[in-house]
Design a protein around this motif. Structure first.
Motif, PDB file in Angstrom:
ATOM      1  N   ARG A   1       0.906  -1.269   0.214  1.00  0.00           N
ATOM      2  CA  ARG A   1      -0.041  -0.076   0.029  1.00  0.00           C
ATOM      3  C   ARG A   1       0.785   1.196   0.251  1.00  0.00           C
ATOM      4  O   ARG A   1       0.567   2.180  -0.866  1.00  0.00           O
ATOM      5  CB  ARG A   1      -0.906  -0.008   1.295  1.00  0.00           C
ATOM      6  N   TYR A   2       1.823   1.408   0.825  1.00  0.00           N
ATOM      7  CA  TYR A   2       2.854   2.363   0.966  1.00  0.00           C
ATOM      8  C   TYR A   2       3.812   2.544  -0.329  1.00  0.00           C
ATOM      9  O   TYR A   2       3.887   3.554  -0.666  1.00  0.00           O
ATOM     10  CB  TYR A   2       3.613   2.426   2.058  1.00  0.00           C
ATOM     11  N   GLY A   3       4.082   1.582  -1.064  1.00  0.00           N
ATOM     12  CA  GLY A   3       5.169   1.504  -2.287  1.00  0.00           C
ATOM     13  C   GLY A   3       4.419   2.251  -3.375  1.00  0.00           C
ATOM     14  O   GLY A   3       5.013   2.624  -4.161  1.00  0.00           O
ATOM     15  N   ARG A   4       3.155   2.478  -3.457  1.00  0.00           N
ATOM     16  CA  ARG A   4       2.456   3.072  -4.713  1.00  0.00           C
ATOM     17  C   ARG A   4       2.443   4.436  -4.892  1.00  0.00           C
ATOM     18  O   ARG A   4       2.905   4.950  -6.060  1.00  0.00           O
ATOM     19  CB  ARG A   4       1.075   2.723  -4.709  1.00  0.00           C
ATOM     20  N   PHE A   5       2.502   5.416  -3.771  1.00  0.00           N
ATOM     21  CA  PHE A   5       2.709   6.934  -3.879  1.00  0.00           C
ATOM     22  C   PHE A   5       2.615   7.384  -2.624  1.00  0.00           C
ATOM     23  O   PHE A   5       2.498   6.716  -1.633  1.00  0.00           O
ATOM     24  CB  PHE A   5       1.731   7.406  -4.652  1.00  0.00           C
ATOM     25  N   SER A   6       2.949   8.743  -2.496  1.00  0.00           N
ATOM     26  CA  SER A   6       2.924   9.221  -1.345  1.00  0.00           C
ATOM     27  C   SER A   6       1.409   9.527  -0.657  1.00  0.00           C
ATOM     28  O   SER A   6       0.496   9.454  -1.122  1.00  0.00           O
ATOM     29  CB  SER A   6       3.307  10.917  -1.533  1.00  0.00           C
ATOM     30  N   PRO A   7       1.549   9.372   0.651  1.00  0.00           N
ATOM     31  CA  PRO A   7       0.483   9.248   1.644  1.00  0.00           C
ATOM     32  C   PRO A   7      -0.434  10.592   1.275  1.00  0.00           C
ATOM     33  O   PRO A   7      -1.714  10.598   1.564  1.00  0.00           O
ATOM     34  CB  PRO A   7       0.689   8.706   3.030  1.00  0.00           C
ATOM     35  N   ILE A   8       0.072  11.511   0.925  1.00  0.00           N
ATOM     36  CA  ILE A   8      -0.833  12.769   0.641  1.00  0.00           C
ATOM     37  C   ILE A   8      -1.881  12.494  -0.254  1.00  0.00           C
ATOM     38  O   ILE A   8      -2.990  13.306  -0.225  1.00  0.00           O
ATOM     39  CB  ILE A   8      -0.006  13.966   0.233  1.00  0.00           C
ATOM     40  N   TYR A   9      -1.825  11.613  -0.993  1.00  0.00           N
ATOM     41  CA  TYR A   9      -2.833  11.246  -2.075  1.00  0.00           C
ATOM     42  C   TYR A   9      -3.908  10.565  -1.631  1.00  0.00           C
ATOM     43  O   TYR A   9      -5.094  10.042  -2.216  1.00  0.00           O
ATOM     44  CB  TYR A   9      -2.312  10.575  -3.547  1.00  0.00           C
ATOM     45  N   ARG A  10      -3.809  10.030  -0.215  1.00  0.00           N
ATOM     46  CA  ARG A  10      -5.082   9.432   0.406  1.00  0.00           C
ATOM     47  C   ARG A  10      -5.967  10.543   0.933  1.00  0.00           C
ATOM     48  O   ARG A  10      -6.957   9.792   1.657  1.00  0.00           O
ATOM     49  CB  ARG A  10      -4.359   8.509   1.492  1.00  0.00           C
ATOM     50  N   GLN A  11      -5.726  11.730   0.943  1.00  0.00           N
ATOM     51  CA  GLN A  11      -6.472  12.720   1.635  1.00  0.00           C
ATOM     52  C   GLN A  11      -7.875  12.379   0.906  1.00  0.00           C
ATOM     53  O   GLN A  11      -7.844  12.403  -0.371  1.00  0.00           O
ATOM     54  CB  GLN A  11      -5.844  13.956   1.571  1.00  0.00           C
ATOM     55  N   GLY A  12      -9.040  12.673   1.586  1.00  0.00           N
ATOM     56  CA  GLY A  12     -10.342  12.936   0.973  1.00  0.00           C
ATOM     57  C   GLY A  12     -10.797  11.566   0.259  1.00  0.00           C
ATOM     58  O   GLY A  12     -11.685  11.667  -0.819  1.00  0.00           O
ATOM     59  N   GLN A  13     -10.546  10.614   0.362  1.00  0.00           N
ATOM     60  CA  GLN A  13     -10.751   9.376  -0.068  1.00  0.00           C
ATOM     61  C   GLN A  13     -12.138   8.761  -0.162  1.00  0.00           C
ATOM     62  O   GLN A  13     -12.736   8.855   1.027  1.00  0.00           O
ATOM     63  CB  GLN A  13      -9.645   8.332   0.267  1.00  0.00           C
ATOM     64  N   ASN A  14     -12.547   8.129  -0.842  1.00  0.00           N
ATOM     65  CA  ASN A  14     -13.992   7.272  -1.010  1.00  0.00           C
ATOM     66  C   ASN A  14     -15.274   7.785  -0.812  1.00  0.00           C
ATOM     67  O   ASN A  14     -16.271   7.599  -0.527  1.00  0.00           O
ATOM     68  CB  ASN A  14     -13.860   6.301   0.304  1.00  0.00           C
ATOM     69  N   GLY A  15     -15.299   9.035  -1.190  1.00  0.00           N
ATOM     70  CA  GLY A  15     -16.537  10.069  -1.094  1.00  0.00           C
ATOM     71  C   GLY A  15     -16.840  10.697  -2.547  1.00  0.00           C
ATOM     72  O   GLY A  15     -16.859   9.832  -3.601  1.00  0.00           O
ATOM     73  N   ALA A  16     -17.092  11.897  -2.584  1.00  0.00           N
ATOM     74  CA  ALA A  16     -17.727  12.661  -3.898  1.00  0.00           C
ATOM     75  C   ALA A  16     -16.936  14.169  -3.994  1.00  0.00           C
ATOM     76  O   ALA A  16     -16.197  14.394  -2.851  1.00  0.00           O
ATOM     77  CB  ALA A  16     -19.095  12.980  -3.822  1.00  0.00           C
TER      78      ALA A  16
END
Length: 553
Positions: free
Chosen positions: A304-319
């Motif tokens: 999970r971590y090796g894909r990209f920076s965790p900053i792109y996990r912000q605001g996930q799963n919504g609209a």
């Protein structure tokens, strides 16, 4: 063949029609070779509006050095039966469609009729007739072959039109088969001691995605994704999210099919790209993440971590809404507003953006304001500067990085605490050659508790990583990859009480080899190693081995 017969004769009205016939036959052969699916067929049959020109100089893409320049000049200026595209181009290397051939031939025949009606000289000379006879004899065998190919093309066209899935929609699928296991002691959070060894079994699991991509204008795209899977996140066994795989489904549904993503993207000219997410918004699918070889969950890094920076996990799963200015230029700017889904165990409140209840909705629930400035001045060096401000309304356990990094870094203030965070990141990709690429990222987050027992306290969180990709290693299309870094870790802030900081940094080491079996099958063995899991040196090193096979269609 086309160049050869242009040099055989000087253009006259009758020979013009013959020339068009021979040229179209040759191009029809090329189209017959290329049309293999509905998309190719649509392109082959595309008929653009064309306008008559009076001089060959009106074509911006025709130069005097072109081999057919004199022929075009003659047809345009002497006979006026060659049309160009509205943007002033001729597209001389483009295959001729049957519609365009019919229009061009009709224009030339009309011109021939005009010349016949007004001419007082001999209309057809013996030289013209001799030229036509030579053309007929020279190309008789080829024309017979081409007529057969055209008949085959028409039959294939009818079959494709009768059996095509949709004129606006195409289906793209992906299936992952995975074998994995974890080894070591179960991790204890923060400064605790492990209580038992891992009790992990080797598992065989899957994830399947079917994407329906629809386009109504040619530059827009409606995505509807169906997903099924049974890949359990392994953190419940290992005791840490740092061992999670990049392609687990988070909440497995025992291979029941669900619609997990709906969005629509469109352009305003070529300067602005807009994407509207209705469900399951993910910033990393809307913007550049500067880790091209490992960003994909199906064909990228195994972790999970090796894909990209965790900053792109912000605001996930919504609209939400994402707007990119100058998306194809060397410098682009992206802005986004995303309203997250919440999940506190109550199904009614599990969908924040579409729930009118308290602490939900588009603006009163969890949300993220995001911006990124991207520099892609050349292929060798790309860099991004990223910022995200995230608000969590306290509907659920705080999860600053969507379960990427230590438990303490994701939830430093406790359950049901309203939290604000400012996230800063820099990412880059260095491609030293077509077969060697180095990518990396670093990020800093400052989080503040607004309510709860820790109201008024803050936490400082850091993370970084680098990845190395050796392309075509051991064969064309294969990639040998290494990822090393430090997942999100609390390093300071007023939240500290005693030794509550993530005292000893965890380190993430990942090795994988993407083996391309064919254009549609990739096999990826990989090993993930976590040193000091949960930033606790009392924890032994944990290992996760995987064998991922990805089918795409």
């Amino acid at each position: 063949m086309t160049k050869r017969f242009w040099n055989l004769f000087k253009v006259s009205p009758v020979v013009v029609a013959a020339t068009f016939f021979v040229a179209n036959s040759a191009l029809a052969a090329e189209v017959n070779k290329q049309v293999t699916n509905v998309a190719d067929l649509s392109e082959a049959q595309e008929s653009n509006n064309m306008s008559q020109v009076t001089s060959v100089s009106q074509f911006s893409d025709v130069q005097p050095t072109d081999w057919a320049f004199q022929a075009l000049q003659s047809l345009v200026e002497r006979y006026g039966c060659i049309a160009g595209y509205p943007n002033g181009t001729y597209r001389g290397n483009r295959a001729l469609t049957r519609y365009e051939f019919a229009a061009g031939l009709n224009a030339c025949l009309n011109r021939v009729n005009e010349l016949i009606a007004t001419s007082t000289a001999d209309l057809v000379s013996k030289q013209d007739l001799a030229t036509l006879q030579r053309l007929q004899e020279e190309y008789s065998a080829e024309l017979a072959t081409l007529r057969g190919r055209v008949d085959g093309l028409e039959a294939r066209t009818s079959e494709l039109e009768a059996n095509q899935f949709s004129t606006t929609t195409k289906l793209v699928g992906e299936a992952i088969f995975n074998v994995s296991d974890a080894f070591g002691d179960r991790a204890a959070a923060q400064v605790g001691n492990p209580t038992r060894n891992l009790d992990s079994n080797t598992v065989f699991s899957d994830r399947v995605r079917l994407n329906l991509y629809s386009s109504f204008t040619g530059t827009d795209r409606l995505q509807i994704r169906l997903q099924a899977g049974n890949i359990l996140p392994n953190n419940t066994i290992t005791g840490t999210n740092e061992t999670r795989l990049g392609f687990d489904v988070g909440a497995p549904n025992n291979n029941s099919v669900i619609i997990d993503k709906i969005n629509y993207a469109f352009n305003f000219s070529n300067a602005v790209r807009v994407k509207v997410d209705v469900s399951n918004s993910e910033l990393y699918e809307n913007v550049e993440v500067f880790n091209p070889d490992f960003r994909s969950s199906a064909t990228g890094a195994i972790s999970r971590y090796g894909r990209f920076s965790p900053i792109y996990r912000q605001g996930q799963n919504g609209a939400g809404l994402t707007v990119t200015l100058n998306p194809n230029g060397p410098i682009s700017l992206t802005g986004a507003y995303l309203a997250e889904n919440t999940n506190n165990g109550n199904v009614v409140n599990a969908f924040g953006p579409n729930n009118p209840g308290p602490n939900n909705g588009l603006f009163n629930g969890d949300n993220t304001i995001f911006g990124q400035l991207s520099f892609k001045l050349n292929k060798a060096f790309n860099i991004g500067l990223t910022y995200a401000r995230t608000y969590q309304a306290g509907n659920a356990n705080n999860n600053l990085f969507q379960s990427t990094g230590s438990i303490f870094a994701n939830n430093p203030f406790g359950a049901a605490t309203r939290t604000e965070s400012n996230n800063y990141g820099v990412e880059g990709t260095f491609q030293f050659s077509s077969k060697f690429a180095l990518s990396g990222w670093g990020g800093y987050t400052t989080a503040d508790a607004i309510t709860g027992a820790n109201a008024g306290r803050d936490a400082d969180i850091w993370y970084w990583a680098g990845s190395l990709a050796l392309r075509d290693f051991g064969g064309k299309g294969n990639v040998l990859g290494i990822v090393f870094g430090q997942p999100p870790r609390v390093t300071g802030g007023s939240i500290k009480t005693g030794n509550n900081f993530d005292s000893n940094p965890s380190y993430h080491l990942e090795g994988l080899y993407k083996f391309k079996v064919s254009d549609n099958i990739q096999v990826t063995p990989g090993l993930l190693v976590i040193f000091n899991p949960e930033n606790n040196d009392n924890n032994d090193t944990e290992y996760v081995g995987t064998l991922r096979t990805t089918f795409s269609f």
